[in-house]
Each structure stands twice: as structure tokens, then as C-alpha cells.
Motif scaffolding. Structure first.
Motif, PDB file in Angstrom:
ATOM      1  N   PHE A 101       0.836  -1.198   0.000  1.00  0.00           N
ATOM      2  CA  PHE A 101       0.000   0.000   0.000  1.00  0.00           C
ATOM      3  C   PHE A 101       0.875   1.253   0.000  1.00  0.00           C
ATOM      4  N   LEU A 102       0.766   2.015  -1.084  1.00  0.00           N
ATOM      5  CA  LEU A 102       1.456   3.291  -1.216  1.00  0.00           C
ATOM      6  C   LEU A 102       0.446   4.384  -0.892  1.00  0.00           C
ATOM      7  N   CYS A 103       0.672   5.108   0.192  1.00  0.00           N
ATOM      8  CA  CYS A 103      -0.357   5.973   0.762  1.00  0.00           C
ATOM      9  C   CYS A 103       0.096   7.429   0.762  1.00  0.00           C
ATOM     10  N   CYS A 104      -0.698   8.297   0.152  1.00  0.00           N
ATOM     11  CA  CYS A 104      -0.359   9.713   0.035  1.00  0.00           C
ATOM     12  C   CYS A 104      -1.188  10.531   1.010  1.00  0.00           C
ATOM     13  N   GLU A 105      -0.523  11.354   1.789  1.00  0.00           N
ATOM     14  CA  GLU A 105      -1.181  12.269   2.724  1.00  0.00           C
ATOM     15  C   GLU A 105      -0.218  13.420   2.996  1.00  0.00           C
ATOM     16  N   VAL A 106      -0.733  14.637   2.947  1.00  0.00           N
ATOM     17  CA  VAL A 106       0.149  15.803   3.126  1.00  0.00           C
ATOM     18  C   VAL A 106       0.219  16.272   4.572  1.00  0.00           C
ATOM     19  N   HIS A 107      -0.747  15.906   5.401  1.00  0.00           N
ATOM     20  CA  HIS A 107      -0.866  16.482   6.736  1.00  0.00           C
ATOM     21  C   HIS A 107      -0.039  15.696   7.751  1.00  0.00           C
ATOM     22  N   THR A 108       0.831  16.405   8.427  1.00  0.00           N
ATOM     23  CA  THR A 108       1.784  15.774   9.338  1.00  0.00           C
ATOM     24  C   THR A 108       1.121  14.999  10.478  1.00  0.00           C
ATOM     25  N   PRO A 109       0.055  15.506  11.133  1.00  0.00           N
ATOM     26  CA  PRO A 109      -0.568  14.701  12.190  1.00  0.00           C
ATOM     27  C   PRO A 109      -1.047  13.342  11.703  1.00  0.00           C
ATOM     28  N   GLY A 110      -1.619  13.285  10.517  1.00  0.00           N
ATOM     29  CA  GLY A 110      -2.069  12.011   9.969  1.00  0.00           C
ATOM     30  C   GLY A 110      -0.918  11.084   9.662  1.00  0.00           C
ATOM     31  N   VAL A 111       0.160  11.631   9.109  1.00  0.00           N
ATOM     32  CA  VAL A 111       1.340  10.821   8.834  1.00  0.00           C
ATOM     33  C   VAL A 111       1.895  10.253  10.138  1.00  0.00           C
ATOM     34  N   GLY A 112       1.978  11.105  11.163  1.00  0.00           N
ATOM     35  CA  GLY A 112       2.475  10.637  12.453  1.00  0.00           C
ATOM     36  C   GLY A 112       1.588   9.583  13.076  1.00  0.00           C
ATOM     37  N   ALA A 113       0.267   9.763  12.970  1.00  0.00           N
ATOM     38  CA  ALA A 113      -0.670   8.799  13.549  1.00  0.00           C
ATOM     39  C   ALA A 113      -0.544   7.437  12.875  1.00  0.00           C
ATOM     40  N   LEU A 114      -0.430   7.425  11.537  1.00  0.00           N
ATOM     41  CA  LEU A 114      -0.299   6.146  10.842  1.00  0.00           C
ATOM     42  C   LEU A 114       1.053   5.495  11.147  1.00  0.00           C
ATOM     43  N   LEU A 115       2.113   6.280  11.199  1.00  0.00           N
ATOM     44  CA  LEU A 115       3.424   5.727  11.546  1.00  0.00           C
ATOM     45  C   LEU A 115       3.409   5.115  12.943  1.00  0.00           C
ATOM     46  N   LYS A 116       2.684   5.741  13.859  1.00  0.00           N
ATOM     47  CA  LYS A 116       2.581   5.210  15.217  1.00  0.00           C
ATOM     48  C   LYS A 116       1.945   3.823  15.199  1.00  0.00           C
ATOM     49  N   ARG A 117       0.876   3.659  14.429  1.00  0.00           N
ATOM     50  CA  ARG A 117       0.222   2.359  14.322  1.00  0.00           C
ATOM     51  C   ARG A 117       1.121   1.351  13.615  1.00  0.00           C
ATOM     52  N   ILE A 118       1.820   1.784  12.588  1.00  0.00           N
ATOM     53  CA  ILE A 118       2.743   0.892  11.884  1.00  0.00           C
ATOM     54  C   ILE A 118       3.766   0.320  12.856  1.00  0.00           C
ATOM     55  N   GLY A 119       4.330   1.205  13.688  1.00  0.00           N
ATOM     56  CA  GLY A 119       5.331   0.759  14.641  1.00  0.00           C
ATOM     57  C   GLY A 119       4.771  -0.121  15.734  1.00  0.00           C
ATOM     58  N   GLU A 120       3.616   0.245  16.268  1.00  0.00           N
ATOM     59  CA  GLU A 120       3.021  -0.504  17.374  1.00  0.00           C
ATOM     60  C   GLU A 120       2.484  -1.862  16.943  1.00  0.00           C
ATOM     61  N   GLU A 121       1.983  -1.948  15.700  1.00  0.00           N
ATOM     62  CA  GLU A 121       1.296  -3.153  15.256  1.00  0.00           C
ATOM     63  C   GLU A 121       2.096  -3.966  14.241  1.00  0.00           C
ATOM     64  N   GLY A 122       3.307  -3.511  13.943  1.00  0.00           N
ATOM     65  CA  GLY A 122       4.165  -4.269  13.039  1.00  0.00           C
ATOM     66  C   GLY A 122       3.620  -4.391  11.633  1.00  0.00           C
ATOM     67  N   ILE A 123       3.098  -3.315  11.089  1.00  0.00           N
ATOM     68  CA  ILE A 123       2.524  -3.316   9.741  1.00  0.00           C
ATOM     69  C   ILE A 123       3.645  -3.011   8.748  1.00  0.00           C
ATOM     70  N   GLU A 124       4.016  -3.980   7.945  1.00  0.00           N
ATOM     71  CA  GLU A 124       5.184  -3.842   7.078  1.00  0.00           C
ATOM     72  C   GLU A 124       4.840  -3.502   5.632  1.00  0.00           C
ATOM     73  N   ASN A 125       3.570  -3.560   5.256  1.00  0.00           N
ATOM     74  CA  ASN A 125       3.214  -3.403   3.842  1.00  0.00           C
ATOM     75  C   ASN A 125       2.635  -2.036   3.516  1.00  0.00           C
ATOM     76  N   ILE A 126       3.038  -1.009   4.261  1.00  0.00           N
ATOM     77  CA  ILE A 126       2.645   0.375   3.990  1.00  0.00           C
ATOM     78  C   ILE A 126       3.896   1.218   3.778  1.00  0.00           C
ATOM     79  N   ARG A 127       3.852   2.069   2.750  1.00  0.00           N
ATOM     80  CA  ARG A 127       4.830   3.131   2.582  1.00  0.00           C
ATOM     81  C   ARG A 127       4.052   4.424   2.358  1.00  0.00           C
ATOM     82  N   ILE A 128       4.564   5.509   2.884  1.00  0.00           N
ATOM     83  CA  ILE A 128       3.882   6.803   2.855  1.00  0.00           C
ATOM     84  C   ILE A 128       4.691   7.782   2.018  1.00  0.00           C
ATOM     85  N   ILE A 129       4.007   8.560   1.210  1.00  0.00           N
ATOM     86  CA  ILE A 129       4.617   9.717   0.553  1.00  0.00           C
ATOM     87  C   ILE A 129       3.857  10.944   1.033  1.00  0.00           C
ATOM     88  N   GLN A 130       4.518  11.825   1.746  1.00  0.00           N
ATOM     89  CA  GLN A 130       3.887  13.030   2.271  1.00  0.00           C
ATOM     90  C   GLN A 130       3.966  14.123   1.213  1.00  0.00           C
TER      91      GLN A 130
END
Length: 259
Positions: A101-130
Motif C-alpha cells: 500500500f502506497l499511501c499519500c497524505e500531506v498532513h503531518t498529524p495524519g502521517v504521524g498517527a499512521l506511523l505510530k500504528r505501523i510501529g506498534e502493530e508491526g505493519i510492514e506493507n505500507i509506505r507513505i509519501i507526504q
């Protein structure tokens, strides 16, 4: 209604500078996939960006993306435009671990929130482009490289004079179709019926897209992988509608049969 996966932003469009692109691409070249909205980045989100950003956030480049290198594996690539705070994105990625999943979002709070879940839940199949998804599509995605596109609850620009700012219009649809592999799909969801009608009309007008919806109006049942958010459930209890629109790209250049 804005779902809790979209509290930071809706996928939307802005008019920008005049373009020298051909007339058929003028809208696509001028629009943006977001509206700038204020939002505070929490300490936890800032820590997640610092800790996980270097691994899971890709830089925007005016060059083709090497998906296999970015994810460290070869797998079907799904583009998501405007993930807000990332709740639905995280759930979908966990349910479909076989996909990237290649996920585009410009807003920093949303990027931070998703990264937090990625780290906590071990989600390896997401990459973000801000970065603005329109520019990501135009510059980084090659023809036929996408297995799917998700656009959930884009800004409806409900005033008639603002309809020209909507993301789902013919030049943008063409850009998506060019980057979808045959058999690839585009899935939109909206809580604004008039915009849902426009989506069905715009996608139906493209000769290489075939509607997968079987409900009245050409809408689809909510696919299994898209979770209902708490705001969506509340809206449904209050009698508000939500419409899913799903189209699949056909082989070749001939117009597809009707649905």
C-alpha cells in the motif's frame, strides 16, 4: 460527515497555477489532492515520525518509483489517496498483507498517527509519501504498475460553483486508468450522493473501465476490506448514506460490455 479516518483531510482539489499542458490534461495538471487544514501534531506522533519515518516514508521524486525496492518485495501495489489519520488504512493493510500500500497524505498529524500504528502493530506493507497525490501519480507512477486505487471520502465540494475543484473528473480518471494494470480496480467511497453520482458517471464514461456495482444507481456493496468507521456508523444510524463505487480496468482499447 467526515469519517475518523479522514479527520485531518479529505482527498480534494485546489486550483493552482495555469498549465501549459494539453487541454485534455489541464485539470489533472492544475488540481491538488488535498485541502490545507490546521492540525496539531502530538508528541507521540512526532516521536513516531522520528523513529519510523526514515523507514516507511518515501521522498517525493520526479522519477519513477521502484516499488519492489521501496517495499523490499514484489507484490500488487495499491495507491491510497488521502488517508487522514490512517485508521482505515492500517486495518486494510493488516487484512491484506499480500498487497503493498502506497499511501499519500500531506498532513503531518495524519502521517504521524499512521506511523505510530505501523510501529506498534508491526505493519510492514505500507509506505507513505507526504506529498500531493496528483503529482505522485504524474511523476512517480509508471503505466500499468497499479493493482488498485483507494479514494475514501474525498472532499465533495458541495457548492455547485466549487464542483470544478472535485478530484474525480475526466483527466484525473484518465491518469488513473493509464497507471492501472488490466484487471486493476479503483474504489471510491463518499457520503455525498450527488458526488457519488458524478463518480459513477465519470468512471462509466471511460471505455476501459467496467462498473462492478450491482446496486441501484450503479453502486457497489461495501467491499469486505473497507472497515466502517465510528463516524460512518453514526451517520448511518442518523439516516445518512454512504456510497461505494468500484470499477475495474479492462484489457485492450475497445469499449467494455455493459455491467
Amino acid at each position: 460527515m467526515v469519517t475518523d479516518s479522514q479527520t485531518s483531510s479529505r482527498a480534494t482539489v485546489h486550483e493552482g497555477h495555469a498549465s501549459t499542458a494539453p487541454a485534455s490534461r489541464t485539470h489533472f495538471s492544475r488540481v491538488r489532492s488535498f485541502v490545507v487544514r490546521a492540525g496539531r501534531t502530538t508528541t507521540g506522533q512526532q516521536h513516531a515520525i522520528a523513529q519510523f519515518g526514515p523507514r516507511y516514508v518515501l521522498p517525493f521524486r520526479s522519477a519513477a518509483l521502484d516499488s519492489d525496492a521501496a517495499f523490499g518485495r514484489s507484490a500488487p501495489l495499491i495507491l491510497e489517496i488521502g488517508f487522514g489519520m490512517g485508521d482505515a488504512t492500517a486495518e486494510i493493510a493488516k487484512a491484506r498483507r499480500q498487497d503493498n500500500f502506497l499511501c499519500c497524505e500531506v498532513h503531518t498529524p495524519g502521517v504521524g498517527a499512521l506511523l505510530k500504528r505501523i510501529g506498534e502493530e508491526g505493519i510492514e506493507n505500507i509506505r507513505i509519501i507526504q506529498h500531493d497525490a496528483v503529482e505522485v501519480i504524474e511523476h512517480m507512477l509508471q503505466p500499468g504498475m497499479l493493482a488498485g486505487v483507494h479514494i475514501f471520502f474525498p472532499d465533495p465540494w458541495h457548492k455547485k460553483r466549487h464542483h470544478k475543484r472535485r478530484l474525480i473528473q475526466a483527466p484525473f480518471v484518465q491518469a488513473l486508468v493509464e497507471r492501472l494494470a488490466p484487471g486493476g480496480y479503483v474504489h471510491c467511497a463518499t457520503d455525498w450522493q450527488e458526488y457519488a453520482e458524478q463518480m459513477v458517471a465519470q468512471f462509466s464514461a471511460h471505455p476501459l473501465l467496467r462498473n462492478q456495482g450491482t446496486l441501484d444507481g450503479g453502486y457497489a456493496s461495501r467491499p469486505w476490506y473497507r472497515p466502517e468507521t465510528k463516524f460512518e456508523r453514526r451517520g448511518l444510524r442518523l439516516g445518512h448514506g454512504v456510497w461505494d463505487v468500484v470499477f475495474v480496468r479492462q484489457e485492450g482499447g475497445a469499449p467494455p460490455d455493459g455491467p
